[in-house]
Design a protein around this motif. Sequence first.
Motif, PDB file in Angstrom:
ATOM      1  N   PHE A 195      13.758 -27.017 -53.086  1.00 26.84           N
ATOM      2  CA  PHE A 195      12.919 -25.899 -52.161  1.00 26.84           C
ATOM      3  C   PHE A 195      13.550 -24.543 -52.127  1.00 26.84           C
ATOM      4  N   GLN A 196      14.697 -24.254 -52.676  1.00 26.90           N
ATOM      5  CA  GLN A 196      15.202 -23.046 -52.871  1.00 26.90           C
ATOM      6  C   GLN A 196      14.477 -22.260 -54.036  1.00 26.90           C
ATOM      7  N   TYR A 197      13.923 -22.923 -54.830  1.00 26.65           N
ATOM      8  CA  TYR A 197      13.245 -22.438 -56.135  1.00 26.65           C
ATOM      9  C   TYR A 197      11.798 -22.503 -56.231  1.00 26.65           C
ATOM     10  N   VAL A 198      11.368 -23.937 -55.314  1.00 29.58           N
ATOM     11  CA  VAL A 198       9.905 -23.956 -55.711  1.00 29.58           C
ATOM     12  C   VAL A 198       8.975 -24.538 -54.336  1.00 29.58           C
ATOM     13  N   SER A 199       7.965 -24.355 -54.001  1.00 27.80           N
ATOM     14  CA  SER A 199       7.241 -24.904 -52.808  1.00 27.80           C
ATOM     15  C   SER A 199       7.086 -26.381 -52.953  1.00 27.80           C
ATOM     16  N   CYS A 200       6.788 -26.986 -54.105  1.00 29.01           N
ATOM     17  CA  CYS A 200       6.387 -28.364 -54.047  1.00 29.01           C
ATOM     18  C   CYS A 200       7.259 -29.029 -55.264  1.00 29.01           C
ATOM     19  N   PRO A 201       8.363 -29.355 -54.821  1.00 26.54           N
ATOM     20  CA  PRO A 201       9.586 -29.843 -55.994  1.00 26.54           C
ATOM     21  C   PRO A 201       9.244 -31.397 -56.259  1.00 26.54           C
ATOM     22  N   HIS A 202       8.468 -32.052 -55.260  1.00 25.50           N
ATOM     23  CA  HIS A 202       7.853 -33.473 -55.691  1.00 25.50           C
ATOM     24  C   HIS A 202       6.929 -33.296 -57.011  1.00 25.50           C
ATOM     25  N   TYR A 203       6.164 -32.267 -56.911  1.00 23.98           N
ATOM     26  CA  TYR A 203       5.112 -31.992 -58.244  1.00 23.98           C
ATOM     27  C   TYR A 203       6.080 -31.777 -59.492  1.00 23.98           C
ATOM     28  N   THR A 204       7.120 -30.701 -59.072  1.00 21.44           N
ATOM     29  CA  THR A 204       7.836 -30.555 -60.146  1.00 21.44           C
ATOM     30  C   THR A 204       8.430 -31.808 -60.790  1.00 21.44           C
ATOM     31  N   THR A 205       9.058 -32.780 -59.970  1.00 17.29           N
ATOM     32  CA  THR A 205       9.594 -34.048 -60.389  1.00 17.29           C
ATOM     33  C   THR A 205       8.703 -34.874 -61.243  1.00 17.29           C
ATOM     34  N   PHE A 256       3.678 -18.819 -42.665  1.00 20.58           N
ATOM     35  CA  PHE A 256       4.989 -18.445 -42.258  1.00 20.58           C
ATOM     36  C   PHE A 256       4.872 -16.829 -42.796  1.00 20.58           C
ATOM     37  N   LYS A 257       5.244 -16.157 -41.897  1.00 19.22           N
ATOM     38  CA  LYS A 257       5.114 -14.557 -42.403  1.00 19.22           C
ATOM     39  C   LYS A 257       6.701 -14.210 -43.182  1.00 19.22           C
ATOM     40  N   ASP A 258       7.576 -14.837 -42.833  1.00 16.72           N
ATOM     41  CA  ASP A 258       8.983 -15.147 -43.583  1.00 16.72           C
ATOM     42  C   ASP A 258       9.257 -15.886 -44.594  1.00 16.72           C
ATOM     43  N   TYR A 259       8.182 -16.411 -45.347  1.00 13.60           N
ATOM     44  CA  TYR A 259       8.289 -17.436 -46.214  1.00 13.60           C
ATOM     45  C   TYR A 259       9.100 -16.554 -47.514  1.00 13.60           C
ATOM     46  N   PRO A 260       9.925 -17.200 -48.132  1.00  9.09           N
ATOM     47  CA  PRO A 260      10.681 -16.689 -49.377  1.00  9.09           C
ATOM     48  C   PRO A 260       9.648 -16.086 -50.458  1.00  9.09           C
ATOM     49  N   LEU A 261       9.979 -15.016 -50.567  1.00  9.64           N
ATOM     50  CA  LEU A 261       8.846 -14.311 -51.593  1.00  9.64           C
ATOM     51  C   LEU A 261       9.248 -14.324 -53.184  1.00  9.64           C
ATOM     52  N   ASP A 262      10.448 -14.887 -53.096  1.00  7.29           N
ATOM     53  CA  ASP A 262      11.118 -15.310 -54.492  1.00  7.29           C
ATOM     54  C   ASP A 262      10.868 -16.849 -54.977  1.00  7.29           C
ATOM     55  N   ARG A 263      10.428 -17.683 -54.149  1.00  3.36           N
ATOM     56  CA  ARG A 263      10.040 -18.964 -54.222  1.00  3.36           C
ATOM     57  C   ARG A 263       8.698 -19.043 -55.018  1.00  3.36           C
ATOM     58  N   LYS A 264       8.852 -19.901 -56.219  1.00  2.00           N
ATOM     59  CA  LYS A 264       7.338 -20.183 -56.812  1.00  2.00           C
ATOM     60  C   LYS A 264       6.922 -21.361 -56.461  1.00  2.00           C
ATOM     61  N   ALA A 265       5.662 -21.627 -56.738  1.00  2.00           N
ATOM     62  CA  ALA A 265       4.863 -22.980 -56.493  1.00  2.00           C
ATOM     63  C   ALA A 265       5.465 -23.938 -56.987  1.00  2.00           C
ATOM     64  N   ILE A 266       5.612 -24.160 -58.309  1.00  2.47           N
ATOM     65  CA  ILE A 266       5.932 -25.561 -59.097  1.00  2.47           C
ATOM     66  C   ILE A 266       6.858 -25.331 -59.929  1.00  2.47           C
ATOM     67  N   ILE A 267       6.964 -24.243 -60.891  1.00  2.55           N
ATOM     68  CA  ILE A 267       7.924 -24.243 -61.916  1.00  2.55           C
ATOM     69  C   ILE A 267       9.102 -23.089 -61.658  1.00  2.55           C
ATOM     70  N   PRO A 268      10.160 -23.204 -61.319  1.00  5.48           N
ATOM     71  CA  PRO A 268      11.029 -22.470 -60.930  1.00  5.48           C
ATOM     72  C   PRO A 268      11.032 -21.146 -61.790  1.00  5.48           C
ATOM     73  N   PHE A 269      11.072 -20.102 -61.196  1.00  5.70           N
ATOM     74  CA  PHE A 269      11.119 -18.603 -61.791  1.00  5.70           C
ATOM     75  C   PHE A 269      10.031 -18.352 -62.468  1.00  5.70           C
ATOM     76  N   ILE A 270       8.893 -19.068 -62.682  1.00  6.94           N
ATOM     77  CA  ILE A 270       7.776 -18.749 -63.496  1.00  6.94           C
ATOM     78  C   ILE A 270       6.424 -18.811 -62.692  1.00  6.94           C
ATOM     79  N   LEU A 271       5.997 -19.832 -62.317  1.00  3.43           N
ATOM     80  CA  LEU A 271       4.654 -20.208 -61.490  1.00  3.43           C
ATOM     81  C   LEU A 271       5.076 -20.693 -60.098  1.00  3.43           C
TER      82      LEU A 271
END
Length: 107
Positions: free
Chosen positions: A35-45, A92-107
């Motif tokens: 979750f540090q990198y993506v919003s949906c790590p279960h989809y990444t998995t 969440f207005k304080d949601y981490p801006l650097d977190r991606k949706a599904i692919i870390p650092f890309i998307l």
Amino acid sequence: GSSAAKAITLQKSSTSSSPKGKSIASYKIPYGGWFQYVSCPHYTTEILIYISLIIMAQNIKCTSPLIALVLFILLELGHSALSQHDWYHTQFKDYPLDRKAIIPFIL
């Protein structure tokens, strides 16, 4: 790929129950693990699992249908992840801006 998929999948979210046994939905920004990198790590998995299947199926003649299936799944999960990611940002207005949706650092 397999051990990464297991590690991500083992992360669980919890819900609390009221004294009457009814579920109480309490939304919080998820932190820790992937979750540090993506919003949906279960989809990444899930994507990692399907990519692993393609790699393992290289010697089988069913690779083309499997690739088509994985592309479809990528589109579906990508769309769902982007929707979930947008929802987090609206809730969440304080949601981490650097977190991606599904692919870390890309998307």
